[in-house]
Scaffold this motif. Structure first.
Motif, PDB file in Angstrom:
ATOM      1  N   ASP A 301      -8.536  -1.688  -2.620  1.00  0.00           N
ATOM      2  CA  ASP A 301      -8.217  -0.463  -1.866  1.00  0.00           C
ATOM      3  C   ASP A 301      -6.881   0.123  -2.310  1.00  0.00           C
ATOM      4  OD1 ASP A 301     -10.543  -0.717  -0.484  1.00  0.00           O
ATOM      5  OD2 ASP A 301      -9.644  -1.214   1.454  1.00  0.00           O
ATOM      6  N   LEU A 302      -5.889  -0.742  -2.530  1.00  0.00           N
ATOM      7  CA  LEU A 302      -4.572  -0.248  -2.938  1.00  0.00           C
ATOM      8  C   LEU A 302      -4.626   0.375  -4.333  1.00  0.00           C
ATOM      9  CD1 LEU A 302      -2.353  -3.165  -1.596  1.00  0.00           C
ATOM     10  CD2 LEU A 302      -2.463  -0.840  -0.690  1.00  0.00           C
ATOM     11  N   VAL A 303      -5.363  -0.247  -5.229  1.00  0.00           N
ATOM     12  CA  VAL A 303      -5.517   0.302  -6.577  1.00  0.00           C
ATOM     13  C   VAL A 303      -6.250   1.637  -6.541  1.00  0.00           C
ATOM     14  CG1 VAL A 303      -6.667  -0.081  -8.797  1.00  0.00           C
ATOM     15  CG2 VAL A 303      -5.364  -1.925  -7.745  1.00  0.00           C
ATOM     16  N   ALA A 304      -7.150   1.783  -5.562  1.00  0.00           N
ATOM     17  CA  ALA A 304      -7.878   3.045  -5.419  1.00  0.00           C
ATOM     18  C   ALA A 304      -7.047   4.130  -4.753  1.00  0.00           C
ATOM     19  CB  ALA A 304      -9.169   2.811  -4.621  1.00  0.00           C
ATOM     20  N   GLY A 305      -5.811   3.789  -4.315  1.00  0.00           N
ATOM     21  CA  GLY A 305      -4.919   4.792  -3.743  1.00  0.00           C
ATOM     22  C   GLY A 305      -5.033   4.933  -2.242  1.00  0.00           C
ATOM     23  N   ALA A 306      -5.110   3.810  -1.528  1.00  0.00           N
ATOM     24  CA  ALA A 306      -5.200   3.842  -0.069  1.00  0.00           C
ATOM     25  C   ALA A 306      -3.987   4.562   0.527  1.00  0.00           C
ATOM     26  CB  ALA A 306      -5.280   2.427   0.487  1.00  0.00           C
ATOM     27  N   ALA A 325       1.832  -9.573   3.057  1.00  0.00           N
ATOM     28  CA  ALA A 325       2.640  -9.238   1.883  1.00  0.00           C
ATOM     29  C   ALA A 325       2.955 -10.493   1.068  1.00  0.00           C
ATOM     30  CB  ALA A 325       3.919  -8.537   2.305  1.00  0.00           C
ATOM     31  N   SER A 326       3.265 -11.602   1.759  1.00  0.00           N
ATOM     32  CA  SER A 326       3.588 -12.850   1.070  1.00  0.00           C
ATOM     33  C   SER A 326       2.376 -13.390   0.316  1.00  0.00           C
ATOM     34  CB  SER A 326       4.094 -13.882   2.078  1.00  0.00           C
ATOM     35  OG  SER A 326       4.336 -15.119   1.458  1.00  0.00           O
ATOM     36  N   ALA A 327       1.212 -13.402   0.972  1.00  0.00           N
ATOM     37  CA  ALA A 327      -0.008 -13.897   0.326  1.00  0.00           C
ATOM     38  C   ALA A 327      -0.422 -12.989  -0.828  1.00  0.00           C
ATOM     39  CB  ALA A 327      -1.137 -13.995   1.348  1.00  0.00           C
ATOM     40  N   TYR A 328      -0.226 -11.688  -0.653  1.00  0.00           N
ATOM     41  CA  TYR A 328      -0.583 -10.724  -1.687  1.00  0.00           C
ATOM     42  C   TYR A 328       0.289 -10.935  -2.933  1.00  0.00           C
ATOM     43  CZ  TYR A 328      -1.787  -6.194  -3.783  1.00  0.00           C
ATOM     44  OH  TYR A 328      -2.228  -5.194  -4.632  1.00  0.00           O
ATOM     45  N   ARG A 329       1.585 -11.104  -2.715  1.00  0.00           N
ATOM     46  CA  ARG A 329       2.490 -11.337  -3.841  1.00  0.00           C
ATOM     47  C   ARG A 329       2.141 -12.637  -4.551  1.00  0.00           C
ATOM     48  NH1 ARG A 329       7.499  -9.646  -5.463  1.00  0.00           N
ATOM     49  NH2 ARG A 329       7.859  -8.402  -3.587  1.00  0.00           N
ATOM     50  N   GLU A 330       1.781 -13.646  -3.772  1.00  0.00           N
ATOM     51  CA  GLU A 330       1.406 -14.931  -4.345  1.00  0.00           C
ATOM     52  C   GLU A 330       0.201 -14.790  -5.274  1.00  0.00           C
ATOM     53  OE1 GLU A 330       0.895 -19.158  -4.880  1.00  0.00           O
ATOM     54  OE2 GLU A 330       2.595 -17.957  -4.217  1.00  0.00           O
ATOM     55  N   ARG A 331      -0.761 -13.934  -4.890  1.00  0.00           N
ATOM     56  CA  ARG A 331      -2.001 -13.799  -5.659  1.00  0.00           C
ATOM     57  C   ARG A 331      -1.881 -12.809  -6.806  1.00  0.00           C
ATOM     58  NH1 ARG A 331      -6.978 -15.591  -5.647  1.00  0.00           N
ATOM     59  NH2 ARG A 331      -8.771 -14.270  -6.090  1.00  0.00           N
ATOM     60  N   PHE A 332      -1.133 -11.712  -6.596  1.00  0.00           N
ATOM     61  CA  PHE A 332      -1.134 -10.635  -7.586  1.00  0.00           C
ATOM     62  C   PHE A 332       0.205 -10.443  -8.294  1.00  0.00           C
ATOM     63  CE2 PHE A 332      -4.395  -9.471  -4.415  1.00  0.00           C
ATOM     64  CZ  PHE A 332      -5.509  -9.501  -5.248  1.00  0.00           C
ATOM     65  N   GLY A 333       1.226 -11.189  -7.898  1.00  0.00           N
ATOM     66  CA  GLY A 333       2.493 -11.125  -8.601  1.00  0.00           C
ATOM     67  C   GLY A 333       3.365  -9.941  -8.256  1.00  0.00           C
ATOM     68  N   THR A 339       2.219  -2.243  -5.645  1.00  0.00           N
ATOM     69  CA  THR A 339       0.934  -1.829  -6.209  1.00  0.00           C
ATOM     70  C   THR A 339       0.645  -0.375  -5.862  1.00  0.00           C
ATOM     71  OG1 THR A 339       0.045  -4.075  -6.012  1.00  0.00           O
ATOM     72  CG2 THR A 339      -1.539  -2.291  -6.262  1.00  0.00           C
ATOM     73  N   LEU A 340       0.822  -0.031  -4.593  1.00  0.00           N
ATOM     74  CA  LEU A 340       0.528   1.326  -4.147  1.00  0.00           C
ATOM     75  C   LEU A 340       1.445   2.337  -4.821  1.00  0.00           C
ATOM     76  CD1 LEU A 340      -1.375   2.830  -2.260  1.00  0.00           C
ATOM     77  CD2 LEU A 340       0.287   2.518  -0.415  1.00  0.00           C
ATOM     78  N   ARG A 341       2.716   1.993  -4.925  1.00  0.00           N
ATOM     79  CA  ARG A 341       3.670   2.906  -5.562  1.00  0.00           C
ATOM     80  C   ARG A 341       3.358   3.075  -7.038  1.00  0.00           C
ATOM     81  NH1 ARG A 341       7.729   0.799  -3.502  1.00  0.00           N
ATOM     82  NH2 ARG A 341       8.272  -0.700  -5.120  1.00  0.00           N
ATOM     83  N   ARG A 342       3.000   2.001  -7.710  1.00  0.00           N
ATOM     84  CA  ARG A 342       2.681   2.068  -9.129  1.00  0.00           C
ATOM     85  C   ARG A 342       1.448   2.930  -9.379  1.00  0.00           C
ATOM     86  NH1 ARG A 342      -0.645  -1.340 -11.635  1.00  0.00           N
ATOM     87  NH2 ARG A 342      -0.463  -2.883  -9.970  1.00  0.00           N
ATOM     88  N   ILE A 343       0.419   2.787  -8.544  1.00  0.00           N
ATOM     89  CA  ILE A 343      -0.801   3.563  -8.710  1.00  0.00           C
ATOM     90  C   ILE A 343      -0.526   5.042  -8.465  1.00  0.00           C
ATOM     91  CG2 ILE A 343      -3.109   3.973  -7.793  1.00  0.00           C
ATOM     92  CD1 ILE A 343      -2.796   1.476  -9.554  1.00  0.00           C
ATOM     93  N   ARG A 344       0.281   5.332  -7.461  1.00  0.00           N
ATOM     94  CA  ARG A 344       0.582   6.728  -7.169  1.00  0.00           C
ATOM     95  C   ARG A 344       1.408   7.371  -8.262  1.00  0.00           C
ATOM     96  NH1 ARG A 344       2.004   6.160  -0.697  1.00  0.00           N
ATOM     97  NH2 ARG A 344      -0.159   6.151   0.056  1.00  0.00           N
TER      98      ARG A 344
END
Length: 344
Positions: A301-306, A325-333, A339-344
């Motif tokens: 969803d975040l990559v799709a621009g949520a 946020a902690s689990a997300y960082r653990e999985r995706f670095g 992620t959202l800022r980079r996609i935008r």
């Protein structure tokens, strides 16, 4: 650009007086620079690290050199200090490989240690303390930083299920024969394509990503790690129907609360037996599997621009934004907001 013999395997490497590494798609950052300038540039390219000289540069030594190239999934760097040095980046947070061209580098990752020399690469895992206490003045290495999520995606695609945590690699990779030699050939192909300004890699993002993923996936197949038995055994049994029933239900609605009692009831086995089954066939507990699926959906969803991180977290069943946020960082670095800022 020259090649150097790494114990029977030849790889591109810096030589005295060679042409700028920009021919490889690399950007030269330092050559004969003060040590503190070199250190700061190195840390900016790779990881924050304690880097210090442990000896004095002698007359006639080849100069320091740092050139780097950032791709989509890999960061490549040609590194030579020109003086005895120590490097302590701690836990890297990414997978990483150092391929020596010359010299000797005393290398440690967690409890594992080796002497990296031409023909023997060092492979590092994200969460174990990495330190290189003895980088010799004449040592030059191709340093490859690998996106954690990309490597784990490649392994997941091969296994057919998510991996619950980071992968622990063996540190010592022989590049002179067998799988290590084959993997080195993939690295050389990527470097060769980057070197040629007319190659397809400079015209097609898809082709470049294909070559990057070939390097990443090849490392998963070439080097020893936690999942190699499952990966290499073609006789791994199919998932029992009880496990498949629960997996299908989780995949269909990962946002739902999934207490162990509900999953066990669905599988028609005890909670303890269900946990054993998940560990045997998926390498993780049911709750870790649920979290992995939720995180993958949130990432999509975040990559799709949520519209917002909070909305995504709530949609996929994460009630605590900090833990999400902690689990997300653990999985995706990276943080979900990054992620959202980079996609935008």
């Amino acid at each position: 650009m020259h090649t150097m013999d790494t114990g029977g395997a030849r790889v591109p490497g810096p030589e005295p007086g060679d042409r700028p590494a920009a021919r490889l798609g690399f950007r030269e950052l330092c050559r004969v620079a003060p040590f503190d300038v070199f250190r700061d540039q190195l840390n900016e390219v790779f990881y924050p690290a304690r880097v210090a000289p442990t000896g004095q540069a002698e007359q006639g030594l080849r100069p320091s050199r740092l050139s780097a190239s950032r791709l989509e999934h890999l960061t490549l760097g040609l590194v030579r200090f020109g003086v005895d040095a120590s490097v302590d980046p701690g836990a890297l947070g990414s997978y990483h490989v150092n391929i020596p061209f010359s010299g000797r580098v005393v290398t440690q990752c967690g409890p594992q240690q080796m002497l990296a020399v031409p023909g023997r690469a060092a492979v590092f895992t994200p969460r174990e303390h990495t330190v290189l206490p003895g980088w010799s003045a004449d040592a030059a290495q191709l340093c490859i930083k690998i996106s954690r999520r990309t490597l784990e995606q490649e392994l997941e695609a091969l296994l057919g299920h998510p991996v619950g945590s980071w992968i622990r690699f063996a540190i010592d990779l022989d590049l002179t024969q067998g799988p290590g030699k084959s993997w080195l050939a993939a690295v050389r192909l990527l470097l060769s394509e980057l070197e040629d300004p007319d190659s397809l890699v400079h015209r097609s993002d898809r082709h470049r990503e294909y070559l990057e993923r070939m390097v990443v996936g090849g490392l998963v197949l070439a080097q020893h790690h936690d999942y190699e038995d499952e990966l290499r055994d073609p006789r791994v049994p199919a998932r029992p129907r009880t496990i498949k029933r629960v997996v299908d239900a989780i995949e269909a609605a990962p946002e739902k609360p999934w207490p162990l009692s509900d999953m066990a009831r669905l599988a028609e086995v005890s909670g303890r037996r269900l946990q054993q089954g998940f560990r045997e066939h998926l390498g993780m507990t049911p709750s870790v599997y649920v979290r992995a699926v939720r995180l993958d959906r949130a990432h999509g969803d975040l990559v799709a621009g949520a519209s917002s991180v909070a909305e995504v977290a709530n949609r996929w069943g994460f009630v605590n934004l900090g833990r999400f946020a902690s689990a997300y960082r653990e999985r995706f670095g990276e943080a979900p907001s990054e992620t959202l800022r980079r996609i935008r």
